[in-house]
Design an enzyme around this catalytic site. Structure first.
Site, PDB file in Angstrom:
ATOM      1  N   THR A  51      43.434  46.145  11.146  1.00  0.00           N
ATOM      2  CA  THR A  51      43.156  45.725  12.513  1.00  0.00           C
ATOM      3  C   THR A  51      41.675  45.520  12.761  1.00  0.00           C
ATOM      4  OG1 THR A  51      45.089  47.038  13.131  1.00  0.00           O
ATOM      5  CG2 THR A  51      43.702  46.260  14.919  1.00  0.00           C
ATOM      6  N   ALA A  52      40.830  46.345  12.148  1.00  0.00           N
ATOM      7  CA  ALA A  52      39.379  46.158  12.248  1.00  0.00           C
ATOM      8  C   ALA A  52      38.830  45.304  11.113  1.00  0.00           C
ATOM      9  CB  ALA A  52      38.673  47.517  12.276  1.00  0.00           C
ATOM     10  N   VAL A 117      49.723  46.354   4.887  1.00  0.00           N
ATOM     11  CA  VAL A 117      49.968  44.922   4.923  1.00  0.00           C
ATOM     12  C   VAL A 117      48.701  44.265   5.454  1.00  0.00           C
ATOM     13  CG1 VAL A 117      50.939  45.056   7.270  1.00  0.00           C
ATOM     14  CG2 VAL A 117      51.560  43.145   5.789  1.00  0.00           C
ATOM     15  N   VAL A 233      41.802  50.207  -3.856  1.00  0.00           N
ATOM     16  CA  VAL A 233      40.440  50.645  -4.190  1.00  0.00           C
ATOM     17  C   VAL A 233      40.483  52.120  -4.564  1.00  0.00           C
ATOM     18  CG1 VAL A 233      38.077  50.892  -3.368  1.00  0.00           C
ATOM     19  CG2 VAL A 233      39.443  48.925  -2.657  1.00  0.00           C
ATOM     20  N   HIS A 464      48.665  56.689  16.886  1.00  0.00           N
ATOM     21  CA  HIS A 464      47.274  56.429  17.261  1.00  0.00           C
ATOM     22  C   HIS A 464      46.329  57.479  16.671  1.00  0.00           C
ATOM     23  CE1 HIS A 464      48.828  54.149  21.093  1.00  0.00           C
ATOM     24  NE2 HIS A 464      49.146  53.543  19.955  1.00  0.00           N
ATOM     25  N   ASN A 502      46.138  52.057  24.195  1.00  0.00           N
ATOM     26  CA  ASN A 502      46.488  51.624  22.843  1.00  0.00           C
ATOM     27  C   ASN A 502      45.206  51.179  22.141  1.00  0.00           C
ATOM     28  OD1 ASN A 502      47.307  49.699  20.646  1.00  0.00           O
ATOM     29  ND2 ASN A 502      49.350  50.273  21.336  1.00  0.00           N
ATOM     30  N   PRO A 503      44.937  51.664  20.919  1.00  0.00           N
ATOM     31  CA  PRO A 503      43.642  51.397  20.283  1.00  0.00           C
ATOM     32  C   PRO A 503      43.472  50.024  19.662  1.00  0.00           C
ATOM     33  CG  PRO A 503      44.977  52.768  18.863  1.00  0.00           C
ATOM     34  CD  PRO A 503      45.749  52.610  20.150  1.00  0.00           C
TER      35      PRO A 503
END
Length: 512
Positions: A51-52, A117, A233, A464, A502-503
């Site tokens: 998401t980031a 994903v 990784v 969250h 919601n983050p």
């Protein structure tokens, strides 16, 4: 900052080109890790295409060569990912092998899940989009330029967020119940975090199609960005000299065939961890950055003694009621939120529940700022595919339990509003009642002990979770890992509290 330069990625293969279509131009520069060279060099390496990580890599690609590494795959053609009516299936079918939602159970005994994903959690969630509360910025320990924050939100929203006040009958009822029970004012349709009741945005469009963070890759410079999936990784590579001190210089990752690949950064480049609240602290520990005594106990060579990595892990408790309505209705979607200082109430998504084949209506609450925290430790010092072991210590602080009880009382008050009468069933004697699926609210909701017991018995999660690399503990106000050059963390592991209801909106803004 490194000088602007183009990456030297070869033309895309046909691996994903068969799926290219609407909102999917990013697939032109997505590769399987098995295609990666044994060694490569970039200005920036971003670990975690979530998401980031997706908006972060996109932003950097405007001026620099970027390698984005994601341990999961691409879910562009998966109907359970793409369609809102199927979104509950992502969590029901989550496993610890290869599903887009990776299941894990915390040591508290609570089943949880994380994204595995491209697009991360934004590809497996219920779509709610709402900006952070002002207290989040003030308490975060991170330096914010609020003008840039606003423009970053807008950059995300113009690409993937849908705003509409056209909501279904169940959400309309919940909105009215919130207002009738005193969670006011009515803030209408807004993406901002405002106390009261509101309709907010969604990353599902009006047709029910998901637009996750992965689609922000469409804004990237395709000549500067290489996205590699199924790339696990294993550790960060470091170097040290007397003039510069300790610096991150690259990463080692493994493909699905078991082959290792080395990616390095150029002079003045950076490695940025965006692997999430579990993945980023896990990778740092496996790389020898963490509490000295703990690393020694696992025979991990110590690179840098950092006592706070993996600490202050937190997850907002969710408690809820489930109702079986006396008539069929379409209750798909999550758009309505009730906001107070200490808790949030969300219009739950109705879903079909095989084998019962029932429509179940959900009203849940989220404790806004839990004080209880836990910690994270490695399941294996060498196998990065094994998720870490985490304990959140839900309700360890009695204030959290008190806030849960207050929130459930508020839900009880909602059930007593006129608009909720229609959702009652009728018994053979003509008495009307709510047909609860699972635990019903205590009869005496002023009994603190009974309410506390209800909260403990019905505890679950909104997914969250955050912490593990806290700002001002592990990273500085600019997200640089303290004591190490060329290494940052940009994800929810740096958050002291979860932003707003919601983050995901804040995480995408954060990456941008």
């Amino acid at each position: 900052m490194p000088p602007k330069r183009k990456s030297s990625t070869e033309p895309p293969t046909t691996l994903y080109l068969g799926w290219v279509g609407l909102d999917s131009t990013y697939l032109q520069f997505v590769y399987n890790a098995t295609e990666s060279p044994s060694e490569e060099v970039y200005d920036y390496i971003v670990v975690g295409g979530g998401t980031a990580g997706c908006p972060l890599a996109t932003t950097l690609s405007a001026n620099y060569s970027v390698l984005l590494l994601e341990r999961g795959g691409v879910a562009f053609n998966n109907p359970n990912i793409l369609r809102e009516e199927n979104s509950n299936v992502n969590l029901v079918q989550a496993d610890d092998i290869d599903s887009p939602a990776q299941a894990f159970t915390s040591e508290d005994g609570i089943l949880n899940a994380r994204g595995r994903v491209l697009g991360g959690g934004s590809m497996i969630n219920f779509g709610l989009y709402s900006r952070a509360d002002l207290d989040f910025y003030n308490e975060s320990g991170i330096e914010w330029n609020m003008s840039i924050v606003r423009s970053a939100y807008e950059w995300v929203e113009e690409a993937i967020v849908t705003k509409t006040d056209q909501i279904n009958s169940w959400q309309t009822s919940v909105k009215r119940a919130l207002l009738q029970s005193g969670i006011r004012p009515d803030n209408g349709l807004t993406l901002d975090h405002l106390q009261g009741t509101k309709i907010t945005g969604s990353i599902f469009d009006r047709s029910g199609r998901r637009h996750g963070a992965v689609e922000l890759l469409n804004k990237a410079d395709k000549n500067n960005l290489r996205v590699v999936v199924h790339a696990t990784v294993e550790r960060v590579i470091f170097a040290s000299n007397t003039s510069l001190g300790l610096s991150a210089i690259g990463v080692i990752y493994r493909d699905t065939n078991g082959n290792s690949h080395v990616a390095r950064i150029c002079k003045e480049g950076e490695i940025i961890l965006s692997a999430g609240a579990l993945g980023s602290p896990q990778l740092l520990l496996m790389s020898g950055v963490g509490p000295k005594s703990y690393l020694l106990s696992l025979n991990i060579p110590i690179v840098y003694d950092q006592p706070y990595i993996g600490q202050f892990m937190s997850d907002n408790p969710r408690n809820q009621i489930l109702l079986a309505p006396p008539f069929p209705l379409n209750a798909i979607g999550s758009r309505v939120v009730g906001i107070t200082k200490s808790f949030y109430i969300q219009a739950g998504m109705g879903f079909k529940s095989p084998p019962l084949n029932l429509t179940v209506l959900r009203i849940g609450e989220k404790v806004s700022r839990p004080l209880s925290t836990g910690s994270l430790r490695l399941a294996s010092p060498t196998n990065a595919s094994l998720g870490p072991i985490v304990r959140f210590n839900y309700f360890n602080d009695t204030i959290d339990l008190h806030q849960c009880a207050n929130a459930m009382r508020a839900i009880g008050k909602m059930l007593r509003t006129p608009v909720m009468e229609q959702y009652k069933s009728m018994d053979q004697h003509g008495q009307r009642y709510f047909k609860f699926e699972g635990q019903a609210l205590p009869q005496n909701q002023f009994d603190n002990e009974a309410m506390g017991e209800f909260c403990r018995k019905t505890l679950t999660t909104f997914y969250h979770f955050h912490g593990g690399c806290l700002a001002q503990k592990v990273v500085d106000r600019h997200l640089k890992v303290t004591g190490i050059n060329a290494l940052r963390v940009v994800d929810g592991s740096t958050f002291i509290v979860s932003p707003g209801t919601n983050p995901q909106a804040t995480l995408m803004m954060f990456g941008r």
